[in-house]
Design a protein around this motif. Structure first.
Motif, PDB file in Angstrom:
ATOM      1  N   THR A  10     -28.904  30.319  49.211  1.00 38.22           N
ATOM      2  CA  THR A  10     -30.444  30.745  49.742  1.00 38.22           C
ATOM      3  C   THR A  10     -30.665  31.674  50.812  1.00 38.22           C
ATOM      4  N   ARG A  35     -26.880  27.252  51.556  1.00 40.92           N
ATOM      5  CA  ARG A  35     -26.915  26.593  50.240  1.00 40.92           C
ATOM      6  C   ARG A  35     -28.248  25.534  49.959  1.00 40.92           C
ATOM      7  N   ALA A  36     -28.697  25.479  48.801  1.00 43.68           N
ATOM      8  CA  ALA A  36     -29.627  24.804  48.439  1.00 43.68           C
ATOM      9  C   ALA A  36     -29.082  23.256  48.663  1.00 43.68           C
ATOM     10  N   ASN A  94     -23.072  36.211  48.336  1.00 44.70           N
ATOM     11  CA  ASN A  94     -24.636  36.357  48.155  1.00 44.70           C
ATOM     12  C   ASN A  94     -24.931  37.024  46.755  1.00 44.70           C
ATOM     13  N   LEU A 134     -20.352  23.331  42.867  1.00 43.79           N
ATOM     14  CA  LEU A 134     -21.486  23.177  44.041  1.00 43.79           C
ATOM     15  C   LEU A 134     -20.776  22.206  44.896  1.00 43.79           C
ATOM     16  N   GLU A 191     -25.743  28.342  44.447  1.00 39.56           N
ATOM     17  CA  GLU A 191     -27.244  28.298  44.768  1.00 39.56           C
ATOM     18  C   GLU A 191     -27.378  28.498  46.255  1.00 39.56           C
ATOM     19  N   GLU A 195     -26.638  17.780  39.472  1.00 40.26           N
ATOM     20  CA  GLU A 195     -26.434  19.133  39.480  1.00 40.26           C
ATOM     21  C   GLU A 195     -24.785  19.410  39.823  1.00 40.26           C
ATOM     22  N   LYS A 205     -24.643  34.086  43.834  1.00 39.48           N
ATOM     23  CA  LYS A 205     -25.721  33.522  44.424  1.00 39.48           C
ATOM     24  C   LYS A 205     -26.446  32.325  43.572  1.00 39.48           C
ATOM     25  N   ASP A 206     -26.346  32.615  42.347  1.00 40.05           N
ATOM     26  CA  ASP A 206     -26.990  31.609  41.313  1.00 40.05           C
ATOM     27  C   ASP A 206     -25.781  30.572  41.147  1.00 40.05           C
ATOM     28  N   ASN A 246     -22.114  21.323  37.516  1.00 40.22           N
ATOM     29  CA  ASN A 246     -21.622  22.395  37.914  1.00 40.22           C
ATOM     30  C   ASN A 246     -20.696  22.079  39.337  1.00 40.22           C
ATOM     31  N   ASN A 263     -28.082  20.433  46.736  1.00 45.14           N
ATOM     32  CA  ASN A 263     -27.956  19.833  45.354  1.00 45.14           C
ATOM     33  C   ASN A 263     -28.057  18.473  45.014  1.00 45.14           C
TER      34      ASN A 263
END
Length: 58
Positions: free
Chosen positions: A21, A43-44, A11, A57, A19, A50, A15-16, A54, A46
């Protein structure tokens, strides 16, 4: 040794990249040279674009 006890590593450090959250730790137990951590990572959502940019993800 520090990484083994850094249950917030993904985290904080990643984190970035992934992604992330939120990261909720449900339990944390140490036993000598190891630790058992039960955590739930959110996680977001995606988009396909995206994920293409990447692949981590996916």
């Amino acid at each position: 040794m520090l990484v083994n006890y850094d249950y917030n590593h993904q985290n904080g450090t990643h984190k970035d990249l992934f992604e992330i959250t939120s990261c909720d730790v449900k339990s944390y137990q140490t036993n000598g040279y190891y630790a058992k951590v039960e955590q739930y990572i959110t996680r977001a959502e995606n988009t396909f674009g995206e994920i293409l940019k990447n692949p981590a993800l996916g």
